[in-house]
Write a protein that holds these residues in place. Structure first.
Motif, PDB file in Angstrom:
ATOM      1  N   GLN A  46      -5.506  -3.948   2.524  1.00 28.64           N
ATOM      2  CA  GLN A  46      -5.200  -3.813   1.076  1.00 28.64           C
ATOM      3  C   GLN A  46      -5.111  -5.044   0.305  1.00 28.64           C
ATOM      4  O   GLN A  46      -4.565  -5.171  -0.722  1.00 28.64           O
ATOM      5  CB  GLN A  46      -4.125  -2.854   0.620  1.00 28.64           C
ATOM      6  N   ASN A  77      -7.563   0.668  -6.835  1.00 25.16           N
ATOM      7  CA  ASN A  77      -6.154   1.022  -6.291  1.00 25.16           C
ATOM      8  C   ASN A  77      -5.010   0.850  -7.486  1.00 25.16           C
ATOM      9  O   ASN A  77      -3.945   1.500  -7.387  1.00 25.16           O
ATOM     10  CB  ASN A  77      -5.560   0.025  -5.132  1.00 25.16           C
ATOM     11  N   HIS A 116      -3.541   7.316  -8.068  1.00 23.22           N
ATOM     12  CA  HIS A 116      -4.338   8.324  -7.009  1.00 23.22           C
ATOM     13  C   HIS A 116      -3.383   8.645  -5.812  1.00 23.22           C
ATOM     14  O   HIS A 116      -2.099   8.374  -5.980  1.00 23.22           O
ATOM     15  CB  HIS A 116      -5.410   7.501  -6.511  1.00 23.22           C
ATOM     16  N   ASP A 174      -3.855   9.211  -1.465  1.00 23.06           N
ATOM     17  CA  ASP A 174      -4.779   8.626  -0.716  1.00 23.06           C
ATOM     18  C   ASP A 174      -5.707   9.734  -0.199  1.00 23.06           C
ATOM     19  O   ASP A 174      -5.027  10.835   0.384  1.00 23.06           O
ATOM     20  CB  ASP A 174      -4.172   7.700   0.329  1.00 23.06           C
ATOM     21  N   LEU A 199       2.628   1.511   4.233  1.00 24.63           N
ATOM     22  CA  LEU A 199       2.382   0.472   3.599  1.00 24.63           C
ATOM     23  C   LEU A 199       2.944  -0.870   3.968  1.00 24.63           C
ATOM     24  O   LEU A 199       4.444  -0.661   3.543  1.00 24.63           O
ATOM     25  CB  LEU A 199       1.902   0.395   2.121  1.00 24.63           C
ATOM     26  N   GLU A 233       3.883  -4.763  -7.864  1.00 24.79           N
ATOM     27  CA  GLU A 233       4.700  -3.709  -7.392  1.00 24.79           C
ATOM     28  C   GLU A 233       3.752  -2.376  -6.932  1.00 24.79           C
ATOM     29  O   GLU A 233       2.776  -2.411  -7.558  1.00 24.79           O
ATOM     30  CB  GLU A 233       5.766  -3.141  -8.423  1.00 24.79           C
ATOM     31  N   THR A 234       4.616  -1.475  -6.102  1.00 22.92           N
ATOM     32  CA  THR A 234       3.659  -0.118  -5.957  1.00 22.92           C
ATOM     33  C   THR A 234       4.705   0.734  -6.847  1.00 22.92           C
ATOM     34  O   THR A 234       5.847   1.062  -6.582  1.00 22.92           O
ATOM     35  CB  THR A 234       3.642   0.140  -4.794  1.00 22.92           C
ATOM     36  N   TRP A 289       4.955   6.962   1.773  1.00 22.44           N
ATOM     37  CA  TRP A 289       4.857   7.771   0.611  1.00 22.44           C
ATOM     38  C   TRP A 289       4.131   9.082   1.185  1.00 22.44           C
ATOM     39  O   TRP A 289       3.070   8.885   1.901  1.00 22.44           O
ATOM     40  CB  TRP A 289       4.278   7.252  -0.614  1.00 22.44           C
ATOM     41  N   HIS A 300       0.458   7.401  -6.629  1.00 20.23           N
ATOM     42  CA  HIS A 300       0.958   6.135  -6.711  1.00 20.23           C
ATOM     43  C   HIS A 300      -0.326   4.985  -7.124  1.00 20.23           C
ATOM     44  O   HIS A 300      -1.200   5.641  -7.229  1.00 20.23           O
ATOM     45  CB  HIS A 300       1.227   5.616  -5.186  1.00 20.23           C
ATOM     46  N   ARG A 301       0.067   3.809  -7.319  1.00 21.17           N
ATOM     47  CA  ARG A 301      -1.005   2.964  -7.735  1.00 21.17           C
ATOM     48  C   ARG A 301      -0.235   1.388  -7.570  1.00 21.17           C
ATOM     49  O   ARG A 301       1.092   1.378  -7.385  1.00 21.17           O
ATOM     50  CB  ARG A 301      -1.578   3.102  -9.095  1.00 21.17           C
ATOM     51  N   GLY A 302      -1.127   0.628  -7.177  1.00 20.74           N
ATOM     52  CA  GLY A 302      -0.810  -0.909  -7.138  1.00 20.74           C
ATOM     53  C   GLY A 302      -0.671  -1.114  -8.786  1.00 20.74           C
ATOM     54  O   GLY A 302      -1.515  -0.801  -9.396  1.00 20.74           O
ATOM     55  N   ARG A 316      -1.730 -11.654  -1.707  1.00 18.56           N
ATOM     56  CA  ARG A 316      -1.026 -10.347  -1.438  1.00 18.56           C
ATOM     57  C   ARG A 316      -1.671  -9.717  -0.346  1.00 18.56           C
ATOM     58  O   ARG A 316      -2.694  -9.075  -0.386  1.00 18.56           O
ATOM     59  CB  ARG A 316      -0.878  -9.189  -2.905  1.00 18.56           C
ATOM     60  N   ARG A 333      -2.305  -0.994   5.494  1.00 14.75           N
ATOM     61  CA  ARG A 333      -1.933   0.561   5.376  1.00 14.75           C
ATOM     62  C   ARG A 333      -2.307   1.087   6.863  1.00 14.75           C
ATOM     63  O   ARG A 333      -3.507   1.211   6.952  1.00 14.75           O
ATOM     64  CB  ARG A 333      -2.378   1.129   4.227  1.00 14.75           C
TER      65      ARG A 333
HETATM   66  C1  OGA Z   1      -2.776   2.181  -0.918  1.00 18.78           C
HETATM   67  C2  OGA Z   1      -2.585   1.777  -2.383  1.00 18.78           C
HETATM   68  C3  OGA Z   1      -1.161   0.218  -3.679  1.00 18.78           C
HETATM   69  C4  OGA Z   1      -0.690  -1.086  -3.543  1.00 18.78           C
HETATM   70  O1  OGA Z   1      -2.534   1.141   0.105  1.00 18.78           O
HETATM   71  O2  OGA Z   1      -3.242   3.169  -0.467  1.00 18.78           O
HETATM   72  O3  OGA Z   1      -2.989   2.525  -3.038  1.00 18.78           O
HETATM   73  O4  OGA Z   1       0.248  -1.233  -4.195  1.00 18.78           O
HETATM   74  N1  OGA Z   1      -1.875   0.570  -2.594  1.00 18.78           N
HETATM   75  O5  OGA Z   1      -1.204  -1.869  -2.735  1.00 18.78           O
END
Ligand code: OGA
Ligand code: MN
Length: 287
Positions: A89, A112, A116, A118, A131, A142-143, A258, A265-267, A277, A281
């Motif tokens: 990622q 991402n 969403h 996964d 992750l 941040e996630t 998670w 979630h999202r990045g 970065r 995962r």
């Molecule tokens: C993932 C994802 C978000 C992030 O790894 O599935 O959505 O913050 N990552 O990198």
């Protein structure tokens, strides 16, 4: 065993201290972690030093069957992380350089940043994602997560009734296009066909009801597209209220786990042309 937890958000999400994934690998340790995950859905596990790829995959396999890439799908993708069990990622190409702004592979990764869950586009979906942070940018990235059990619980009864029995179609390419990615080739499209899942499910181990939506959702069976779009937009707006959202501030070595069947979630944004970065995962899946 009892894990030392500190709650990160009033509704869910915990940090576990003193749990090194290299060492806490007994059946009792895994059972204790699963119990925490069932209750809190999101769990941060800090480490002084990031797990190696092998350690990361090994721990994932203790939680459940690990998803593997079957073949490289996105034209031109080089493997920086040479493991079929790891989703890279990062914003780095096969040589470790930051992708240029216009690169198609970066465009797909930027998807991402849409909310969403996964692998909802697969018939056997992701259960837990793990992750692991290898390099973090100095700002941003941040996630964010949201608790889709609490979201469901709080829905008005009328809405709960409306959702009963509805089935959504989830498609990987739908979210890539939404995220600004290019039109996939027919071969790419065929490599990831859509999947159907109930909009509301009962979580397999906690027994709680969950609203299961994601940026991958393309349509709802038997509903005109306009109506489905409006309904999904309404649900998304409910789910993304600040009272449900938690933003995890990363440190190198952290592993954030998670539950994809209980959260979205999202990045979040960061300057992906300036900063590296490097997040990797490992994903557990349904049988
Ligand atoms: C993932 C994802 C978000 C992030 O790894 O599935 O959505 O913050 N990552 O990198
Ligand atoms: Mn994801």
């Amino acid at each position: 065993m009892t894990l030392q937890t500190e709650q990160l958000h009033p509704l869910y999400a915990v940090k576990i201290s003193g749990f090194d994934m290299r060492q806490n690998t007994s059946l009792a340790d895994i059972a204790a972690l699963k119990e925490v995950l069932d209750e809190y859905a999101v769990c941060a596990v800090p480490h002084e030093v990031p797990l190696t790829n092998e350690e990361h995959i090994g721990f994932g396999a203790l939680l459940g069957p690990v998803a593997r890439k079957t073949m490289p799908k996105i034209t031109g993708t080089g493997a920086r992380v040479p493991h079929n069990e790891i989703v890279d990622q990062s914003n780095l190409d096969g040589d470790g350089n930051i992708y240029p702004d216009q690169d198609k592979r970066l465009a797909y990764k930027r998807a991402n940043r849409l909310w969403h869950t996964d692998m909802s586009y697969r018939s056997n979906r992701a259960t837990w994602s793990l992750l692991s942070a290898h390099v973090c940018p100095p700002e941003g990235g941040e996630t964010e997560t949201t608790d889709m059990r609490a979201v469901y619980d709080d829905l008005p009864e009328k809405m709960k009734g409306r959702l009963e029995g509805l089935v959504a179609e989830h498609c990987y390419w739908h979210s890539r296009l939404l995220g600004g990615g290019p039109e996939p080739t027919p071969e790419e499209r065929a490599s990831r066909p859509p999947a159907q899942h109930s909009l509301v499910h009962i979580h397999p181990t906690s027994g709680r009801k969950v609203l299961y939506i994601a940026s991958h959702v393309r349509s709802i069976a038997g509903m005109p597209d306009d109506e489905a779009k409006d309904l999904l937009e309404e649900l998304r707006a409910i789910a993304l209220q600040p009272k449900y959202v938690y933003a995890y501030p990363w440190n190198v070595g952290d592993v954030l786990i998670w539950d994809n069947l209980a959260t979205m979630h999202r990045g979040t944004d960061f300057d992906d042309q300036k900063y590296v970065r490097d997040m990797r995962r490992v994903t557990c899946r349904e049988q």
